[in-house]
Design a protein around this motif. Structure first.
Motif, PDB file in Angstrom:
ATOM      1  N   ALA A 223      50.023 168.589 -52.397  1.00  0.00           N
ATOM      2  CA  ALA A 223      50.200 167.186 -52.039  1.00  0.00           C
ATOM      3  C   ALA A 223      48.987 166.316 -52.369  1.00  0.00           C
ATOM      4  O   ALA A 223      49.121 165.101 -52.489  1.00  0.00           O
ATOM      5  CB  ALA A 223      50.506 167.065 -50.543  1.00  0.00           C
ATOM      6  N   TRP A 224      47.832 166.891 -52.535  1.00  0.00           N
ATOM      7  CA  TRP A 224      46.629 166.086 -52.707  1.00  0.00           C
ATOM      8  C   TRP A 224      46.665 165.236 -53.977  1.00  0.00           C
ATOM      9  O   TRP A 224      46.108 164.147 -54.018  1.00  0.00           O
ATOM     10  CB  TRP A 224      45.371 166.951 -52.699  1.00  0.00           C
ATOM     11  CG  TRP A 224      45.183 167.755 -53.954  1.00  0.00           C
ATOM     12  CD1 TRP A 224      45.635 169.007 -54.197  1.00  0.00           C
ATOM     13  CD2 TRP A 224      44.538 167.327 -55.147  1.00  0.00           C
ATOM     14  NE1 TRP A 224      45.309 169.402 -55.466  1.00  0.00           N
ATOM     15  CE2 TRP A 224      44.630 168.382 -56.081  1.00  0.00           C
ATOM     16  CE3 TRP A 224      43.887 166.157 -55.532  1.00  0.00           C
ATOM     17  CZ2 TRP A 224      44.100 168.295 -57.352  1.00  0.00           C
ATOM     18  CZ3 TRP A 224      43.359 166.078 -56.824  1.00  0.00           C
ATOM     19  CH2 TRP A 224      43.469 167.140 -57.705  1.00  0.00           C
ATOM     20  N   GLY A 225      47.336 165.714 -54.993  1.00  0.00           N
ATOM     21  CA  GLY A 225      47.391 164.973 -56.266  1.00  0.00           C
ATOM     22  C   GLY A 225      48.033 163.607 -56.115  1.00  0.00           C
ATOM     23  O   GLY A 225      47.577 162.622 -56.701  1.00  0.00           O
ATOM     24  N   TRP A 226      49.086 163.546 -55.314  1.00  0.00           N
ATOM     25  CA  TRP A 226      49.745 162.255 -55.091  1.00  0.00           C
ATOM     26  C   TRP A 226      48.801 161.293 -54.379  1.00  0.00           C
ATOM     27  O   TRP A 226      48.711 160.125 -54.729  1.00  0.00           O
ATOM     28  CB  TRP A 226      51.026 162.432 -54.285  1.00  0.00           C
ATOM     29  CG  TRP A 226      52.037 163.311 -54.937  1.00  0.00           C
ATOM     30  CD1 TRP A 226      52.546 164.472 -54.442  1.00  0.00           C
ATOM     31  CD2 TRP A 226      52.669 163.117 -56.202  1.00  0.00           C
ATOM     32  NE1 TRP A 226      53.457 165.016 -55.328  1.00  0.00           N
ATOM     33  CE2 TRP A 226      53.541 164.192 -56.421  1.00  0.00           C
ATOM     34  CE3 TRP A 226      52.572 162.138 -57.188  1.00  0.00           C
ATOM     35  CZ2 TRP A 226      54.324 164.319 -57.570  1.00  0.00           C
ATOM     36  CZ3 TRP A 226      53.352 162.261 -58.334  1.00  0.00           C
ATOM     37  CH2 TRP A 226      54.203 163.336 -58.513  1.00  0.00           C
TER      38      TRP A 226
ATOM     39  N   PRO B 163      52.841 156.694 -53.439  1.00  0.00           N
ATOM     40  CA  PRO B 163      53.555 157.197 -52.261  1.00  0.00           C
ATOM     41  C   PRO B 163      54.376 158.423 -52.615  1.00  0.00           C
ATOM     42  O   PRO B 163      54.975 158.501 -53.683  1.00  0.00           O
ATOM     43  CB  PRO B 163      54.453 156.027 -51.863  1.00  0.00           C
ATOM     44  CG  PRO B 163      54.648 155.250 -53.112  1.00  0.00           C
ATOM     45  CD  PRO B 163      53.396 155.425 -53.921  1.00  0.00           C
ATOM     46  N   ALA B 164      54.368 159.379 -51.715  1.00  0.00           N
ATOM     47  CA  ALA B 164      55.144 160.601 -51.911  1.00  0.00           C
ATOM     48  C   ALA B 164      55.567 161.122 -50.549  1.00  0.00           C
ATOM     49  O   ALA B 164      54.952 160.823 -49.534  1.00  0.00           O
ATOM     50  CB  ALA B 164      54.308 161.644 -52.641  1.00  0.00           C
ATOM     51  N   LEU B 165      56.630 161.885 -50.541  1.00  0.00           N
ATOM     52  CA  LEU B 165      57.066 162.524 -49.306  1.00  0.00           C
ATOM     53  C   LEU B 165      57.657 163.869 -49.634  1.00  0.00           C
ATOM     54  O   LEU B 165      58.045 164.142 -50.762  1.00  0.00           O
ATOM     55  CB  LEU B 165      58.056 161.643 -48.536  1.00  0.00           C
ATOM     56  CG  LEU B 165      59.311 161.160 -49.262  1.00  0.00           C
ATOM     57  CD1 LEU B 165      60.469 162.075 -48.953  1.00  0.00           C
ATOM     58  CD2 LEU B 165      59.631 159.763 -48.798  1.00  0.00           C
TER      59      LEU B 165
ATOM     60  N   ALA C 164      58.087 161.353 -55.387  1.00  0.00           N
ATOM     61  CA  ALA C 164      57.005 160.390 -55.560  1.00  0.00           C
ATOM     62  C   ALA C 164      57.573 159.148 -56.227  1.00  0.00           C
ATOM     63  O   ALA C 164      58.549 159.214 -56.966  1.00  0.00           O
ATOM     64  CB  ALA C 164      55.886 160.979 -56.409  1.00  0.00           C
ATOM     65  N   ALA C 165      56.950 158.021 -55.941  1.00  0.00           N
ATOM     66  CA  ALA C 165      57.386 156.746 -56.520  1.00  0.00           C
ATOM     67  C   ALA C 165      56.179 156.066 -57.160  1.00  0.00           C
ATOM     68  O   ALA C 165      55.051 156.561 -57.064  1.00  0.00           O
ATOM     69  CB  ALA C 165      57.994 155.866 -55.435  1.00  0.00           C
ATOM     70  N   GLY C 166      56.416 154.944 -57.781  1.00  0.00           N
ATOM     71  CA  GLY C 166      55.336 154.201 -58.423  1.00  0.00           C
ATOM     72  C   GLY C 166      54.391 153.583 -57.406  1.00  0.00           C
ATOM     73  O   GLY C 166      54.675 153.509 -56.211  1.00  0.00           O
ATOM     74  N   HIS C 167      53.245 153.135 -57.913  1.00  0.00           N
ATOM     75  CA  HIS C 167      52.263 152.481 -57.052  1.00  0.00           C
ATOM     76  C   HIS C 167      52.917 151.366 -56.250  1.00  0.00           C
ATOM     77  O   HIS C 167      53.681 150.569 -56.789  1.00  0.00           O
ATOM     78  CB  HIS C 167      51.121 151.902 -57.895  1.00  0.00           C
ATOM     79  CG  HIS C 167      50.204 152.951 -58.431  1.00  0.00           C
ATOM     80  ND1 HIS C 167      48.954 153.173 -57.932  1.00  0.00           N
ATOM     81  CD2 HIS C 167      50.385 153.866 -59.404  1.00  0.00           C
ATOM     82  CE1 HIS C 167      48.388 154.169 -58.583  1.00  0.00           C
ATOM     83  NE2 HIS C 167      49.242 154.604 -59.492  1.00  0.00           N
ATOM     84  N   TRP C 168      52.603 151.333 -54.960  1.00  0.00           N
ATOM     85  CA  TRP C 168      53.085 150.296 -54.034  1.00  0.00           C
ATOM     86  C   TRP C 168      54.601 150.295 -53.880  1.00  0.00           C
ATOM     87  O   TRP C 168      55.183 149.317 -53.460  1.00  0.00           O
ATOM     88  CB  TRP C 168      52.586 148.906 -54.441  1.00  0.00           C
ATOM     89  CG  TRP C 168      51.103 148.867 -54.562  1.00  0.00           C
ATOM     90  CD1 TRP C 168      50.382 148.818 -55.716  1.00  0.00           C
ATOM     91  CD2 TRP C 168      50.158 148.919 -53.504  1.00  0.00           C
ATOM     92  NE1 TRP C 168      49.043 148.834 -55.448  1.00  0.00           N
ATOM     93  CE2 TRP C 168      48.873 148.888 -54.075  1.00  0.00           C
ATOM     94  CE3 TRP C 168      50.254 148.990 -52.106  1.00  0.00           C
ATOM     95  CZ2 TRP C 168      47.711 148.927 -53.327  1.00  0.00           C
ATOM     96  CZ3 TRP C 168      49.093 149.023 -51.363  1.00  0.00           C
ATOM     97  CH2 TRP C 168      47.848 148.986 -51.972  1.00  0.00           C
ATOM     98  N   ARG C 169      55.263 151.400 -54.229  1.00  0.00           N
ATOM     99  CA  ARG C 169      56.722 151.461 -54.104  1.00  0.00           C
ATOM    100  C   ARG C 169      57.141 152.452 -53.013  1.00  0.00           C
ATOM    101  O   ARG C 169      58.032 153.263 -53.199  1.00  0.00           O
ATOM    102  CB  ARG C 169      57.362 151.822 -55.451  1.00  0.00           C
ATOM    103  CG  ARG C 169      57.189 150.787 -56.536  1.00  0.00           C
ATOM    104  CD  ARG C 169      57.560 149.351 -56.116  1.00  0.00           C
ATOM    105  NE  ARG C 169      58.827 149.214 -55.440  1.00  0.00           N
ATOM    106  CZ  ARG C 169      59.957 148.836 -55.996  1.00  0.00           C
ATOM    107  NH1 ARG C 169      59.984 148.530 -57.265  1.00  0.00           N
ATOM    108  NH2 ARG C 169      61.068 148.743 -55.275  1.00  0.00           N
ATOM    109  N   ASP C 170      56.496 152.344 -51.863  1.00  0.00           N
ATOM    110  CA  ASP C 170      56.849 153.180 -50.717  1.00  0.00           C
ATOM    111  C   ASP C 170      58.345 153.048 -50.409  1.00  0.00           C
ATOM    112  O   ASP C 170      58.992 154.017 -50.022  1.00  0.00           O
ATOM    113  CB  ASP C 170      56.056 152.775 -49.469  1.00  0.00           C
ATOM    114  CG  ASP C 170      54.572 152.794 -49.700  1.00  0.00           C
ATOM    115  OD1 ASP C 170      53.890 153.591 -49.041  1.00  0.00           O
ATOM    116  OD2 ASP C 170      54.089 152.003 -50.527  1.00  0.00           O
TER     117      ASP C 170
END
Length: 80
Positions: free
Chosen positions: A10-13, A19-21, A39-45
């Protein structure tokens, strides 16, 4: 040591700042839980959360207990 083992995938995300879950998606042949990372793009929680919610609406993995846990609970009940 345990937290390092859990976080190794998980650390890579986090380092990338995206954002990743993690979601449960099954069990291995020996009963250990298997996870799926989204995982999604930057700021795409919002995208990651919507995808995770949609996945959980279509599956019931998040409600299941691993067979290893269920077996351990039965063993405890027998010895009590």
């Amino acid at each position: 040591a345990v937290s390092a083992a859990i976080m190794r995938n998980a650390w890579g995300w986090a380092a990338a700042g995206v954002p990743a879950l993690a979601l449960p998606c099954g069990f291995s042949a020996d009963g250990m839980p298997i996870g799926l990372q989204l995982a999604a793009g930057h700021w795409r929680d919002d995208v990651a959360l919507r995808a995770g919610h949609a996945y959980q609406r279509c599956t019931d993995w998040h409600l299941r207990l691993p067979p290893v846990h269920a077996r351990g609970s039965e063993d405890k009940e027998r010895t009590s």
